[in-house]
Design a protein around this motif. Structure first.
Motif, short mmCIF file in Angstrom:
data_model
loop_
_atom_site.label_atom_id
_atom_site.label_comp_id
_atom_site.label_asym_id
_atom_site.label_seq_id
_atom_site.Cartn_x
_atom_site.Cartn_y
_atom_site.Cartn_z
N PRO A 174 0.84 -1.20 0.00
CA PRO A 174 0.00 0.00 0.00
C PRO A 174 0.87 1.25 0.00
O PRO A 174 2.08 1.18 0.27
N LEU A 223 -0.71 -3.82 6.70
CA LEU A 223 -2.07 -3.40 7.02
C LEU A 223 -2.34 -2.04 6.39
O LEU A 223 -1.44 -1.21 6.26
N GLY A 224 -3.60 -1.81 6.03
CA GLY A 224 -3.98 -0.54 5.44
C GLY A 224 -4.21 -0.68 3.95
O GLY A 224 -3.51 -1.44 3.27
N ARG A 225 -5.19 0.07 3.45
CA ARG A 225 -5.49 0.03 2.02
C ARG A 225 -5.09 1.32 1.34
O ARG A 225 -4.31 1.33 0.40
N ASP A 226 -5.62 2.44 1.78
CA ASP A 226 -5.27 3.74 1.19
C ASP A 226 -3.91 4.22 1.67
O ASP A 226 -3.28 5.07 1.01
N ARG A 227 -3.48 3.67 2.81
CA ARG A 227 -2.19 4.06 3.38
C ARG A 227 -1.77 2.98 4.36
O ARG A 227 -2.59 2.45 5.10
N VAL A 228 -0.47 2.62 4.36
CA VAL A 228 -0.01 1.61 5.30
C VAL A 228 -0.24 2.09 6.74
O VAL A 228 -0.04 3.26 7.06
N SER A 229 -0.69 1.16 7.57
CA SER A 229 -0.92 1.49 8.98
C SER A 229 -0.18 0.56 9.92
O SER A 229 -0.20 0.76 11.13
N ARG A 254 2.47 -1.35 14.54
CA ARG A 254 1.90 -0.16 13.93
C ARG A 254 3.00 0.66 13.26
O ARG A 254 4.10 0.79 13.79
N ASP A 297 3.56 4.13 10.29
CA ASP A 297 3.06 5.14 9.35
C ASP A 297 3.87 5.14 8.05
O ASP A 297 3.38 5.61 7.02
#
Length: 382
Positions: free
Chosen positions: A113, A202-208, A219, A221
Motif C-alpha cells: 500500500p 495493514l492498510g489500504r489507502d495508506r499503510v498502517s 503499527r 506510518d
C-alpha cells in the motif's frame, strides 16, 4: 570505435573516466536506467534524509570526460557485439563494460500500500524523505536497514527494525560483534524485531502497520523495505554470459560465458561482478563503494590493454551508525573464528580479527581507523 558502458552508477562512471585516462579516443556510450547523471549512493540512507547533505553534493560526473549519455534508457538485451536499449536503439560496440549494479529484493507475496518504500535510487530517497514522519518500520537489518534506523533516531522518529536473523549484520560481523551493533542501536531507542519477518502490511489507502510471522502486529506510518539486493543481470538472459551469482569474471574482470571461456572485449565491475579474487582464493561479489571504484578502473585497463595484473583490491567498507563509524576490510563474514585484538566489546573502540583455518580473512573496527589500516596491511601481506 565504440565502447558501451552498461550502467550509469559509480562503477559505470569510473570506468568511462578510466577509459579516457588510459587513452581511448573513440565514442563512449553510457546507458543507465535512471534519468540522473551518476551520483553517490551512500548518503541516500543518511545525510540526504536528514538534510545534512544536499543533492548537489551527490554528483559524481564532471565535464572533462566526453561521454554520450543514454539516461533513462537502460541496456535491455545483449546480442553478440550489439546491445539493444530499452527504447529499441541498437548499438554495435568494440568493447563492453557491464556495470549494471544491483536491484532491491522485494519479498514475494507482500502487498504494497502507499507509504511502503524501497531505498536504492535518488528518486527513492526523495520519495522517502517527503514521506518520512510518524512511526517507521524497516524491513531488514543489513547495512541500509541499520543506517536507516540510525537516521530515523537522528530525526527523532520512533523506528522498529524487523529481520528473520537473530542479530543485525550477523552474516557480515559474526554473532559477538553483531550483538554489539544491536546494543548500540537499542541504546539510541531503536526497537528490534529479530527472528521474525513481515508477512502482510495493514492498510489500504495508506499503510498502517504490519503483521509479523510470529503473529505480532506492529503499527507503522511509513515502511522501508531494505531486505537486500540482487545483481541486475536480467538483461543478459540468453546472451550466453555466466550470470550465476552475478556476472562471472576471471581474475582480470574479463566476462566469462557459461562454458567458462572469456567473452571477447567484455569486462564487468561493481555490484554486478563476481570475480576470482587472487588473495582470498575464491569467487567473490562485493557490494561496497571502494570495490566498485577500483574495479571499474581495473576493468577499463583490461579492456583496452589486455590482462596484466589480477584485480586483487581488498574489499573494504564503512558505515556510520548511531554516532559511530564501523569499518571493515577483507571478508569478515567468511571468518569462522573471531579474536578481539584491540579494546573490548563493552566499549565503542575495538578491532575484531576474523580467520578461517588459521588464515586471516578480514577485520572490523569500531572507531579505530588507524588500527584498521594495520589490519589491512596484515591481510595483504599474509
Amino acid at each position: 570505435m565504440r565502447i558501451v558502458v552498461a550502467g550509469a552508477g559509480l562503477a559505470g562512471w569510473r570506468a568511462a573516466k578510466a577509459l579516457r585516462a588510459e587513452g581511448f579516443r573513440g565514442e563512449i556510450v553510457v546507458a543507465g536506467a535512471e534519468a540522473h547523471r551518476p551520483y553517490d549512493r551512500p548518503p541516500l540512507s543518511k545525510g540526504l534524509l536528514t538534510g545534512a547533505t544536499g543533492e548537489a553534493a551527490l554528483a559524481l560526473s564532471d565535464s572533462d570526460t566526453e561521454v554520450t549519455w543514454r539516461l533513462g534508457n537502460p541496456v535491455a538485451t545483449l546480442r553478440g557485439r550489439t546491445v539493444v536499449l530499452g527504447d529499441g536503439e541498437e548499438l554495435d560496440f568494440t568493447g563492453l563494460v557491464i556495470a549494471t549494479g544491483s536491484a532491491p529484493v522485494i519479498p514475494a507475496g507482500l502487498n504494497r500500500p502507499p507509504g511502503v518504500h524501497v531505498l536504492r535510487t535518488l528518486d527513492d530517497a526523495r520519495a522517502l524523505k517527503a514521506d518520512l514522519t510518524g512511526r517507521v518500520l524497516v524491513l531488514g537489518a543489513g547495512f541500509i536497514g541499520c543506517e536507516l534506523a540510525s537516521t530515523c533516531r537522528d530525526l527523532g522518529l520512533p523506528v522498529a527494525v524487523a529481520d528473520p536473523l537473530p542479530h543485525p549484520l550477523v552474516r557480515v560481523l559474526g554473532e559477538d560483534v553483531a550483538r554489539r551493533v544491536e546494543r548500540l542501536h537499542r541504546e539510541r531507542g531503536v526497537r528490534w524485531l529479530l527472528g521474525t519477518q513481515v508477512v502482510k502490511f495493514l492498510g489500504r489507502d495508506r499503510v498502517s502497520g504490519a503483521v509479523l510471522s510470529d503473529g505480532r502486529v506492529v503499527r507503522a506510518d511509513v515502511v522501508v523495505i531494505a531486505t537486500g539486493v540482487r545483481p541486475a543481470t536480467g538483461w543478459l538472459a540468453g546472451s550466453g554470459v555466466d550470470v550465476s551469482g552475478g556476472v562471472r569474471c576471471d581474475e582480470y574482470l574479463r566476462v566469462l560465458d557459461e562454458s567458462g571461456a572469456v567473452v571477447p572485449d567484455a569486462v564487468a565491475a561493481g555490484d554486478v561482478a563476481r570475480w576470482t579474487h587472487p588473495l582470498l582464493g575464491a569467487p567473490v561479489r562485493v557490494e561496497h563503494w571502494t570495490t566498485a571504484a577500483l574495479g571499474a578502473a581495473a576493468a577499463a585497463r583490461t579492456l583496452l590493454h589486455g590482462p596484466s595484473a589480477p584485480f586483487d583490491a581488498v574489499p573494504s567498507f564503512w558505515s556510520d551508525q548511531c554516532g559511530l563509524r564501523i569499518q571493515g576490510v577483507g571478508l569478515p563474514g567468511r571468518g569462522e573464528h573471531v579474536e578481539l585484538v584491540h579494546g573490548n566489546l563493552a566499549g565503542d573502540k575495538f578491532v575484531a580479527r576474523y580467520s578461517t583455518g588459521g588464515r586471516h580473512v578480514g577485520s572490523v573496527a569500531f572507531g579505530l581507523p588507524k588500527q584498521l589500516a594495520l589490519e589491512r596491511r596484515r591481510l595483504t601481506s599474509a
